[in-house]
Design a protein around this motif. Sequence first.
Motif: not given
Length: 751
Positions: A169-186
Motif C-alpha cells: 500500500i505504501g510502496g516497495v523496497v527491493n534489495i538486490i544482493t551482490k554476485k561474484g566478482a569479475d576476476k577468479p578470486v577477489q
Amino acid sequence: MKDTTATISQKGKSPSSQTIVKAAALALLVSSATIALDAARTPAHAQDGGVTWLDTIAVVGTRTETSVQDNPASVTVVDQEEIAKKSGESIADMLRDVPGVEVVDDSIPGMKRLSIRGESSRRVTILVDGQEITDHSNYGTPILIDPSNVERIEVVRGPASVLHGAKAIGGVVNIITKKGADKPVQFETGGTYYSGTAGWQGWAAVSGTVGNFDYRFSGSLDDHGDRRVPDGRYTSTGRLEDTPFSNDYLSAHLGYTFGEAGNHYIAVKAEQHRLSTKSWIGEIDPSITHFSIDLPQRDRRKVGIYYDGKDLGPVIKNVHLDAYYQTVDRLFMNDVETYTPAAPPATPFATTTRVGSTSDDKNVNFGGTAQVDMQFHPDHYTIFGISYLSDQLSSAKDTNVYNSIARPTPPGPLNMYVHAKSLNDATIDTVSGFAQNEWSFHDDFKLTTGARYYYTSITHDKYMVGSAVSPIAPPAAPGLASGTTSPDKSDGRLVTSTGLTYTGIENTTLRALYSEGYITPSLVQMFMLTSGGGITINGNPDLEAETSRSFELGARYNTGDVIIDGTVFYTQAKNYITTTPDPAGAIGDLTYVNANRATTYGLELAAEYTIPGTALTPYVSGAWMRRMIEMEEATFSWSTYNSNTPALSGRFGVRWQGEVANHNAWADLYARVGSGAKQTTWSATDGFETDSVPGYATLNFAFGGSFGGEDDDRFRYAVNFNNILDKEYRSSLAELPGIGRSVEVSLRMKF
C-alpha cells in the motif's frame, strides 16, 4: 483534552474535507507540470558522457528493465557507489533521504523499518532479490541485511500491489544482493566505527568467477552500546538507556551461466541474520516502578533459487523463475511492575502488581514466482506471471501475574499468582496471477496497464490454552486444552494500475499513474492474543483487507548537469485496522477492528544543478505531505491531521567531486530538516491526547575517496560528521531520539 485539530462528527458521518483535499491536489498537479515545462525551455549545460541517477535501470517499477527517467512509477535507485559513501548501520539509513521515505524503529534500536508516504511500515513490501520478507507484527518488516552485501536498492513510492505482492500500500523496497566478482578470486573487507554508540561493524567477503561459475561468500559482525544524545528532553546523562544491540550476518551465492549465447543463468543464495536488542522505554507513568522489554532473539534464515533466461526468441523475450524458503525466529520478553499506594477510602491498602510476559514465535514462509516476458508486436511488451506464498506463524505465549494487597497483619497480605499459556498456529496461503502490457502507441507516448488477482486462503490450524492460579506461590506451568479455532476463510481481490509517459519534450519525461494497494490482515491481528505493558489485545478473525487508491503526476528533466524529478500524489485508503475495547474480553482488553480511513496528498522533489566549469553541485531532496486520519469509535467518528507524519522533511546541500593527491575524492556539506510531527489519539479513559516532537535541522559534513588498482577503487574511505551543532531532535514519534554530535569512519579494501 480534545485537540483543536481533531474534528468530531456523529457516527456514520465523515468530515466534509474531500473537496478541499482534491482542490489542493489539483493545484499541486498543475503547478508541478508548469514548473517542468518551464525547465524544459531553459538552456542547460550537459556534461560530456555524464551518467545521472535518472539514467539508472530499475526493475522494481514495472518488472521490466526501464530507466528511472522513463518509468511511470515513482522510482528511486540507490546504487553501490552511493552505498559505499554512506556508513549507516542499516539499509534503512541508506534510504533516509529518498523523498517521501521516513525511517522508523518504534523505539527498538537496530530494528529499523521504513514508512513511505505516511503509511506505516506494515504496509510496505520488503523484497530481497525480488522475494518477500514477511513479519507478522503490528510494526512491519524490519530490514535485517548487511549493507556491505548489497549491490543496489530500488524503491517504489506509492501502491504497487499489482506487481509486488499484497502488502504494497505504501510502496516497495527491493534489495538486490551482490554476485561474484569479475576476476577468479577477489577478497574484500571493511569496517566502520560509530562514535554515537561506541559501536563498530566489520565484514569480509570472498568472491569471483571461474569459467561459467560465479560465487560470493560474506559475513559481518556489529555491536553497539547505548546511543549518545544531547542532554535535554530525553535524558539527563547524555545516553539513552536500553538501546544497545548487536547483529551477525552470513551469506552465500553460487551462480552458473550456460547456453550457447550465455543467456541462461541459475543461482542459489542463502543468508542468515541474527539480532539481539532491547527497547528504549522513555517517559513512563510514576506508578510504574519497573518496565523492561527485551528482544534477545531475532533470527532470519533464507534459501532462494533463481533462473533467468534472456533474449530467448522473437516472441518470448525473457523467462524468470524463483523459489525460496525462509524462517524467522523471534523472542519477546516484557516485565512490568506497578505500585499503587494506599489512598483510603478508595484504596485502603497499597497494591503491587507484576506482569511478566513472553512471546516465542516462529514465522515460516515459502513460495515462488514465474514470469514470462513476451513481445507479440513491436509496439507491445507484455508480461505474464504467477506467484505463490505460504505464510505460517506459530506463537507460544506465556504470562505470569503477581498481585499483592498489603493488608496489615493479621490477616496479612492478600496474594494471587496466575500463570497462563497459549499456543496458536495459523497460515495464510496466497496465489496470484498478474499481467502487464506496455503499449508504445506513439513515438512519444507509452501506456502501461496492469492487473493482478489475489486468492487468499486463511486457516487457524491450532489454538491451545491453559491457566493456573495459586494464593501461595507461583504455580507450575499449566496444562493446555484445545480451544476454539476460527473457521477457515478465503478472499479474492483484483487490483489494477495504469501509467502513461510522454517524452515529446527534449530531455523531459512527463508521467501520470493510477495504482491500487491491497494488504490482508496479519495472522497476529486475526488470531493471536498479544500482551505487553499490561495491555492485552485479542485477535479478530472477521477483519477485512485494507485497500488504497493513488493518483500521481510527475515530471523528470535531465540534461546531465540539471536534473529534476518531481511528483504530486493523492492517495485514499480505507478499512484501516486499529484497536478498540473488546466487548467479549476482560475489562481493559482490546481487539482489532476495521475502523479507520486515510487521505494523503503531497509533493516529492529531488533536484540538482552542477555549476558549469566547477565540480560543485547544489542539490535538494524532500517531501511536503499532509495526511488526514478518520477514526470510527463506538458512538462517534473523528478526524485529525495529527497522524505522526511530518509535513515537511528533506535534505539540501552542496557536494563536490574531483581529484585530490592523485585519487578520486568527494565532499558533501548538507542539512537534514523536518517540520516536526504530532499524533492525536483517543481513549475512553483519557479522551483526546496529543503527543508531539518539534521541528529540527541538523548540520552534517561528509568526505571520502578511493584510490589504488585498475579502477582506482581498491581502497575506499568515508568520514561522516553528523549533527555537528549537537541538536536534540526526533524525526517522528516512531523513531528513537537522534544521535548527537558524532563521527562515523569507514574503510573498504579489495584485493
